[in-house]
Design a protein around this motif. Structure first.
Motif, PDB file in Angstrom:
ATOM      1  N   ALA A  59       0.830  -1.209   0.000  1.00  0.00           N
ATOM      2  CA  ALA A  59       0.000   0.000   0.000  1.00  0.00           C
ATOM      3  C   ALA A  59       0.860   1.253   0.000  1.00  0.00           C
ATOM      4  CB  ALA A  59      -0.934   0.001   1.209  1.00  0.00           C
ATOM      5  N   LEU A  60       2.000   1.213   0.726  1.00  0.00           N
ATOM      6  CA  LEU A  60       2.902   2.366   0.749  1.00  0.00           C
ATOM      7  C   LEU A  60       3.523   2.589  -0.632  1.00  0.00           C
ATOM      8  CD1 LEU A  60       4.764   1.803   4.155  1.00  0.00           C
ATOM      9  CD2 LEU A  60       2.752   3.219   3.688  1.00  0.00           C
ATOM     10  N   VAL A  61       3.844   1.509  -1.321  1.00  0.00           N
ATOM     11  CA  VAL A  61       4.396   1.624  -2.673  1.00  0.00           C
ATOM     12  C   VAL A  61       3.409   2.339  -3.579  1.00  0.00           C
ATOM     13  CG1 VAL A  61       5.061   0.307  -4.728  1.00  0.00           C
ATOM     14  CG2 VAL A  61       5.930  -0.375  -2.482  1.00  0.00           C
ATOM     15  N   ASN A  62       2.151   1.902  -3.549  1.00  0.00           N
ATOM     16  CA  ASN A  62       1.133   2.514  -4.413  1.00  0.00           C
ATOM     17  C   ASN A  62       0.929   3.992  -4.092  1.00  0.00           C
ATOM     18  OD1 ASN A  62       0.769   0.021  -5.526  1.00  0.00           O
ATOM     19  ND2 ASN A  62      -1.318  -0.280  -4.785  1.00  0.00           N
ATOM     20  N   THR A  63       0.731   4.278  -2.809  1.00  0.00           N
ATOM     21  CA  THR A  63       0.326   5.630  -2.421  1.00  0.00           C
ATOM     22  C   THR A  63       1.475   6.617  -2.426  1.00  0.00           C
ATOM     23  OG1 THR A  63      -1.417   4.692  -1.023  1.00  0.00           O
ATOM     24  CG2 THR A  63      -0.787   6.979  -0.594  1.00  0.00           C
TER      25      THR A  63
ATOM     26  N   SER B   2      -0.259   5.854  -7.421  1.00  0.00           N
ATOM     27  CA  SER B   2      -1.174   5.230  -8.359  1.00  0.00           C
ATOM     28  C   SER B   2      -2.146   4.347  -7.575  1.00  0.00           C
ATOM     29  CB  SER B   2      -0.393   4.376  -9.362  1.00  0.00           C
ATOM     30  OG  SER B   2      -1.263   3.644 -10.189  1.00  0.00           O
ATOM     31  N   GLU B   3      -3.394   4.221  -8.066  1.00  0.00           N
ATOM     32  CA  GLU B   3      -4.381   3.367  -7.404  1.00  0.00           C
ATOM     33  C   GLU B   3      -3.928   1.914  -7.414  1.00  0.00           C
ATOM     34  OE1 GLU B   3      -7.158   4.012  -5.876  1.00  0.00           O
ATOM     35  OE2 GLU B   3      -8.155   5.757  -6.708  1.00  0.00           O
ATOM     36  N   HIS B   4      -3.324   1.494  -8.514  1.00  0.00           N
ATOM     37  CA  HIS B   4      -2.978   0.084  -8.691  1.00  0.00           C
ATOM     38  C   HIS B   4      -1.530  -0.043  -9.166  1.00  0.00           C
ATOM     39  CE1 HIS B   4      -7.254  -0.294  -8.293  1.00  0.00           C
ATOM     40  NE2 HIS B   4      -7.490   0.299  -9.462  1.00  0.00           N
ATOM     41  N   SER B   5      -1.006  -1.245  -9.054  1.00  0.00           N
ATOM     42  CA  SER B   5       0.365  -1.491  -9.504  1.00  0.00           C
ATOM     43  C   SER B   5       0.542  -2.981  -9.745  1.00  0.00           C
ATOM     44  CB  SER B   5       1.367  -1.014  -8.449  1.00  0.00           C
ATOM     45  OG  SER B   5       1.284  -1.825  -7.278  1.00  0.00           O
TER      46      SER B   5
ATOM     47  N   ASP C  94       5.568   7.074 -17.188  1.00  0.00           N
ATOM     48  CA  ASP C  94       5.175   5.747 -17.671  1.00  0.00           C
ATOM     49  C   ASP C  94       3.902   5.255 -16.987  1.00  0.00           C
ATOM     50  OD1 ASP C  94       7.373   5.817 -19.273  1.00  0.00           O
ATOM     51  OD2 ASP C  94       8.570   4.410 -18.100  1.00  0.00           O
ATOM     52  N   LEU C  95       3.780   5.510 -15.696  1.00  0.00           N
ATOM     53  CA  LEU C  95       2.579   5.082 -14.978  1.00  0.00           C
ATOM     54  C   LEU C  95       1.368   5.891 -15.425  1.00  0.00           C
ATOM     55  CD1 LEU C  95       4.043   4.566 -11.389  1.00  0.00           C
ATOM     56  CD2 LEU C  95       3.400   2.805 -13.036  1.00  0.00           C
ATOM     57  N   GLY C  96       1.610   7.135 -15.813  1.00  0.00           N
ATOM     58  CA  GLY C  96       0.521   7.952 -16.341  1.00  0.00           C
ATOM     59  C   GLY C  96      -0.041   7.374 -17.624  1.00  0.00           C
ATOM     60  N   PHE C  97       0.842   6.767 -18.449  1.00  0.00           N
ATOM     61  CA  PHE C  97       0.389   6.105 -19.666  1.00  0.00           C
ATOM     62  C   PHE C  97      -0.410   4.838 -19.323  1.00  0.00           C
ATOM     63  CE2 PHE C  97       4.235   8.006 -21.927  1.00  0.00           C
ATOM     64  CZ  PHE C  97       3.476   8.993 -22.547  1.00  0.00           C
ATOM     65  N   SER C  98       0.093   4.066 -18.350  1.00  0.00           N
ATOM     66  CA  SER C  98      -0.487   2.748 -18.076  1.00  0.00           C
ATOM     67  C   SER C  98      -1.755   2.816 -17.242  1.00  0.00           C
ATOM     68  CB  SER C  98       0.553   1.874 -17.351  1.00  0.00           C
ATOM     69  OG  SER C  98       1.673   1.637 -18.166  1.00  0.00           O
TER      70      SER C  98
END
Length: 889
Positions: A80-84, A89-92, A648-652
């Motif tokens: 959860a810390l990685v995501n937030t 990002s909401e998901h990973s 990159d995460l914005g694209f995905s």
């Protein structure tokens, strides 16, 4: 079983991870962020080590957790810390790497089990899908877009040389949907096959999603050459979890380190280990069986008072079968237990390569070996039990193979260390572990056992000296490695007419004695057992000399051994009065400023974004929209790692385009604060967001893209407003008129120092011989002046002006004294016990820190003032020892 609250050391590790991720964004460079974070956490910025083959500035860090500390649970909480806080990002996608298939299967089972603490910890990240690698090969785009996907696998599973590993890189029709409508930079970044084509492979799916790597048991995973193949997935970061991080060949970036002492203090492991050695293998088994019966009797007595049921287990390490010689293999041990020891066959299980009873036990009983109905009391193994096997009710290790088999001893010791239910029992004997080793040399065995705990279980050398103890008093005299520098052995000299035949003696015994040809004296330099005394006496020429050697041997293990015990080891207590506070008609320990009664209604505060907020949003937007961070010599745009990751995460993970109400609701949900009413939080968030959206260049699309950053800014703003309210209440309650009626010092509120809970992050390792420190260990000093202050205190204790003193630790339960302030805790440097029981607290401040320490002086002075003469407080600078002298009286 559902989730549980983290232990204090676990929360500390999670807080460190969160701080590091925040600094990664604040500073733009994970390497610089690591040094800055460790400086803030531990007072010393650590160098950042890059990992070969991966992006040079990828976030890469390690949590060092000893055996029994719950590494896997911590890893799940970190998702959860990685995501937030890192990916925002909401998901990973998380690649969870384990060292073996057995551990993979066990980990995946627990992650999927909705009743397990591991699943509950992972659920902090929201919707989660846990998969093995085979399941991931048919992963849908919808699953990736709506949940955090955790893929559990071994490092070897990604090896191109293996058949299954090769499939990760091959095109698959089921994955084609992931490659539709890709942006240009995404397509340019994909892997190609030998013909230059872009395969629709799982490897490319992972590369698009920038997976975060969790490396469990990293000391086993990082040595595999296949680990470098994971760089092909362009990971967003790596978290290692291990008890023994590499510090030389491929150094790990240890962000947070937990000690075995902290695990003991929080009831996670059973310590100390009481060790007994016995040369006769049958007696060794008999002693272990007798100990098990004693523990069972204690457990049964506790159960009659309402405690949970407990069936202590003995793990027996047998010898390997040999074609050339007779050995104590598992069949001989089984015959001894079921014959001479009188155990029924149902009481003994075997877990070796030849026979393994554990799978059948797992099938027969719902909770396997831990099931209350299971009758097994002894488990015979040889090298090691099955990977992933866990049974905290294992209490006793009986090793008939010595301590030479390092891997087996490490693993079996780890099996007996875990505390059942992570909760101490009322009977002290059930809070300890036991080891019976077939050996005639206690000193060597104890030393080897300590070495294995350091090398394999992640214990600190200083701590392990105290955590392995002699189980029998007569063997304690031979435990010379338990207290280095604090056990003095006086040589015992025996005049002899003729030289003894020392070459006939066993080599360990030869090392304990010395013959001087000139003076014709035999010197015994280490304690001798009765058996060794007899062996040595047999080398003398006359009966008189033999009797003299036997007598000298007895002296060597009795009066010649002087053990210098610390005050804690002598049973002296150290308890420091704390501050109590009347709150809502009840007197309670003042250990959290939140207990202060203060009004806090968000609706009354200005909800406008600050200029700093707007600047942060502007910076973040440039990063997200591929703004230039640097330019190469050729004039091309060069992105920093965090900037590229966010792009990159914005694209995905394309954000949902919520309206103002839905975005406000999301922000409120993700701003947990039990002290604020929903109505006031909703009003504040809506007003803040509405004001933000009126700013030039800011619209809902931009706010949706940056909602994690918005959440962080709101959280910081609310925290700052709350801090101001708390500070005002703190000043009024503790320093305002009538404080003596509201604040009490001492009484029922005592902060006790546990004799076994001292765990400094670093130990003092200088040459000064401190003789009056409360513990045998001493925490490292922050400066030369602080060290000199400690020397001065020790000298005063030597003159009888105080009984003992202690180097106070920061944030270490059981070995820390603190005074609560409005915005944190004050941990003074030294606590001194005076002759009549008064407490003197000493804080040393360098010239630069003096100005910023006024609030420390204030709370320290108040504590002393309200103690009715029981406590004294001094803050010293510039080596003004006279101030302490005056306080001593």
């Amino acid at each position: 079983m559902t989730g549980f609250a983290p232990k204090q050391y676990q929360q500390g590790a999670l807080d460190s991870v969160r701080s590091y991720f925040g600094q990664c964004h604040n500073l733009g460079s994970p390497g610089v962020a690591f040094t800055a974070t460790t400086e803030a956490l531990w007072g010393k910025g650590l160098a950042y080590h890059r990992i070969d083959g991966f992006a040079a500035d990828m976030p890469y860090f390690c949590l060092r957790i000893p055996t029994g500390g719950g590494k896997t649970w911590l890893a799940a909480k970190c998702v959860a810390l990685v995501n937030t806080h890192l990916l925002r990002s909401e998901h990973s996608v998380v690649l969870w790497l384990v060292p073996s298939r057995a551990i993979r299967d066990q980990t995946l089972k627990l992650l999927k089990d909705r009743g397990s603490p591991l699943h509950a910890a992972l659920a902090d990240a929201g919707p989660v899908t846990a998969l093995d690698l085979d399941e991931a090969k048919s992963l849908t785009r919808a699953t990736l877009d709506t949940s955090t996907v955790v893929i559990v696998a071994t490092v070897q599973a990604f090896n191109r040389e293996e058949k299954d590993g090769l499939k990760v890189y091959q095109s698959s029709g089921t994955l084609m949907q992931h490659f539709e409508h890709l942006a240009g930079p995404q397509r340019e970044n994909l892997l190609t096959d030998e013909g230059g084509a872009v395969p629709c492979s799982l490897a490319n799916v992972l590369r698009l999603r920038r997976p975060f790597l969790v490396v469990d048991e990293a000391h086993n995973n990082r040595t595999d050459l296949a680990f470098s193949t994971l760089a092909a997935f362009n990971p967003s970061g790596i978290l290692e979890l291990t008890a023994t991080p590499d510090t030389e060949k491929t150094p790990s970036n240890v962000l947070h380190s937990v000690s075995a002492v902290e695990l003991k203090a929080e009831q996670m492991i059973k310590l100390p280990i009481l060790l007994e050695t016995e040369g006769d293998w049958q007696k060794c088994l008999a002693y272990a069986a007798d100990r098990r019966e004693q523990l069972q009797a204690a457990a049964d007595a506790e159960r009659r008072t309402g405690a949970p049921a407990l069936r202590p287990l003995v793990l027996v390490q047998a010898q390997a079968r040999s074609k050339d010689r007779d050995t104590l293999h598992w069949e001989r041990v089984l015959a001894e237990l079921t014959g001479n020891q009188g155990l029924g066959t149902e009481h003994v299980a075997v877990a070796t390569g030849e026979r393994n009873d554990l799978p059948d036990i797992e099938k027969k009983y719902p909770r396997g070996i831990a099931d209350e109905a299971c009758p097994v009391r002894f488990i015979i193994t040889q090298q090691a039990l099955a990977e992933g096997w866990d049974c905290p009710s294992a209490y006793i290790l009986a090793s008939l193979a010595g301590t030479q088999s390092e891997t087996a001893v490490e693993q079996l010791l780890g099996r007996v260390l875990r505390q059942p239910e992570a909760k101490a029992r009322a009977t002290q004997a059930l809070n300890q572990s036991y080891a019976y080793v077939m050996s005639s040399d206690f000193t060597a065995t104890a030393s080897a056992l300590r070495d294995r705990l350091v090398a394999g279980a992640g214990f600190e050398q200083k701590a392990v000296e105290e955590f392995v103890r002699a189980g029998r008093q007569e063997q304690a005299r031979f435990d010379l490695s338990s207290r280095p520098g604090r056990i003095v052995v006086q040589p015992v000299v025996v005049p002899l007419a003729d030289a003894p035949q020392l070459r006939q003696l066993p080599r360990p015994l030869q090392g304990k004695v010395e013959w001087n040809r000139k003076t014709k004296e035999l010197t015994i330099r280490q304690p001798l057992t009765e058996e060794e005394s007899g062996q040595l006496a047999a080398t003398a020429a006359t009966e008189t000399e033999r009797a003299a050697i036997v007598q000298a041997g007895e002296i060597s293990r009795t009066s010649a051994v002087e053990v210098r015990l610390s005050p804690a080891e002598r049973g002296e207590t150290l308890s420091v009065p704390g501050i109590g506070l009347w709150t809502q008609g009840e007197l309670q320990l003042f250990d959290d400023a939140e207990v202060l009664d203060y009004p806090f209604d968000l609706s009354g505060y200005d909800a406008h974004p600050t200029q700093d907020d707007l600047q942060s949003l502007g910076i973040a937007d440039r990063v997200a929209s591929r703004g230039a961070i640097d330019v190469t010599d050729e004039g091309r745009v060069k992105f920093g790692f965090i900037a590229e990751l966010q792009r990159d995460l914005g694209f995905s993970y394309r954000p949902e385009h919520w309206d103002e109400v839905k975005l406000s609701a999301w922000l409120c949900r993700n701003l947990p604060d039990v002290g604020i009413t929903h109505a006031s939080k909703w009003a504040f968030v809506q007003k803040w967001l509405r004001t933000l959206l009126r700013e030039p260049g800011c619209d809902l699309a931009r706010a949706n893209r940056q909602k994690f950053l918005l959440r962080g800014l709101l959280e910081s703003r609310i925290r700052a407003l709350r801090k101001d309210a708390v500070r005002q209440a703190f000043q009024h309650v503790l320093f305002g008129d009538g404080r003596r009626e509201r604040v009490k010092v001492g009484g029922e509120f005592q902060i006790a120092f546990d004799p076994q809970a001292y765990a400094p992050n670093a130990d003092y390792d200088g040459d000064y011989d401190f003789r009056h420190h409360y513990y045998g260990r001493i925490g490292a000093f922050d400066s030369r002046e602080e060290f000199e202050c400690a020397c001065w205190l020790d000298q005063q204790a030597a003159r009888g002006r105080m009984r003992f003193w202690v180097r106070n630790l920061v944030n270490k339960p059981g070995a820390s004294f603190f005074l609560q302030k409005a915005d944190g805790r004050f941990y003074p440097d030294f606590i001194c016990m005076l002759p009549e029981g008064e407490i003197l607290v000493v804080e040393y401040k360098g010239g630069q820190g003096w100005t910023d320490a006024q609030d420390d002086r204030d709370i320290g002075g108040l504590w002393a003032e309200l103690s009715n003469g029981r406590c004294r407080f001094v803050m010293v600078r510039d080596r003004q020892w006279r101030q302490i002298e005056d306080a001593l009286g």
